[in-house]
Design a protein around this motif. Structure first.
Motif, short mmCIF file in Angstrom:
data_model
loop_
_atom_site.label_atom_id
_atom_site.label_comp_id
_atom_site.label_asym_id
_atom_site.label_seq_id
_atom_site.Cartn_x
_atom_site.Cartn_y
_atom_site.Cartn_z
N SER A 16 2.15 -11.35 2.64
CA SER A 16 2.80 -10.86 3.86
C SER A 16 2.69 -11.89 4.97
O SER A 16 1.77 -12.72 4.98
N VAL A 63 16.32 -7.30 2.35
CA VAL A 63 14.97 -7.15 2.90
C VAL A 63 14.60 -5.70 3.18
O VAL A 63 13.44 -5.40 3.50
N ARG A 66 11.12 -3.87 2.65
CA ARG A 66 10.03 -4.86 2.63
C ARG A 66 9.72 -5.39 4.02
O ARG A 66 8.57 -5.71 4.31
N PHE A 67 10.73 -5.50 4.86
CA PHE A 67 10.57 -6.04 6.21
C PHE A 67 10.68 -4.92 7.23
O PHE A 67 11.43 -3.96 7.03
N MET A 80 6.80 -8.93 7.41
CA MET A 80 7.40 -9.22 6.11
C MET A 80 6.38 -9.00 5.02
O MET A 80 5.36 -9.71 4.96
N ASN A 81 6.62 -8.02 4.18
CA ASN A 81 5.72 -7.70 3.08
C ASN A 81 6.40 -8.01 1.75
O ASN A 81 7.61 -8.14 1.68
N SER A 82 5.59 -8.09 0.71
CA SER A 82 6.11 -8.33 -0.64
C SER A 82 7.09 -9.49 -0.65
O SER A 82 8.21 -9.39 -1.20
N LEU A 83 6.68 -10.59 -0.07
CA LEU A 83 7.58 -11.74 0.04
C LEU A 83 7.94 -12.31 -1.32
O LEU A 83 7.12 -12.30 -2.26
N LYS A 84 9.16 -12.80 -1.41
CA LYS A 84 9.70 -13.37 -2.64
C LYS A 84 10.10 -14.82 -2.38
O LYS A 84 10.39 -15.19 -1.24
N ASP A 87 12.99 -15.49 -0.18
CA ASP A 87 12.85 -15.29 1.26
C ASP A 87 12.58 -16.62 1.99
O ASP A 87 12.54 -16.65 3.22
#
Length: 121
Positions: A16, A63, A66-67, A80-84, A87
């Protein structure tokens, strides 16, 4: 009006980050604000937007869930969580011309310098 974005960095997938944006003008609290991003070799794209009082928010499909966008008067945040890895981009904050939220870059008058987010796999 100057916008200062901060909080970017290098993280791993699943981590995150919290981005912040501060507007230099106090009356910016009367304007909508938004986050956009631009990945290498790609066009700038909309990420999230919030209206003047935080009562209306919109997210891009990529997003959503997740955001989270939020604001405190003239300061705006993007959790911002669970970033990929997808992103990864330079994230820009922007101040809208009006009080409402907007997904269109054309409706923003002022832009920050951007903060780089890099997500490794």
């Amino acid at each position: 009006v100057q916008l200062q974005a901060s909080g970017g960095g290098l993280v791993q997938a699943g981590d995150s980050l919290r981005l912040s944006c501060t507007a230099s003008r106090r009356t910016s609290s009367n304007n909508g604000m938004g986050w956009f991003r631009q990945a290498p070799g790609r066009e700038r794209e909309f990420v999230a937007t919030i209206n003047w009082n935080g009562g209306s928010v919109y997210y891009s499909d990529s997003v959503k869930g997740r955001f989270t966008i939020s604001r405190d008067n003239a300061k705006m945040y993007l959790q911002m969580n669970s970033l990929k890895p997808e992103d990864t981009a330079i994230y820009y904050c922007a101040l809208a011309r009006r009080a409402c939220a907007s997904t269109s870059a054309n409706n923003y008058q002022y832009w920050g310098q951007g903060t780089l987010v890099t997500v490794s796999s």
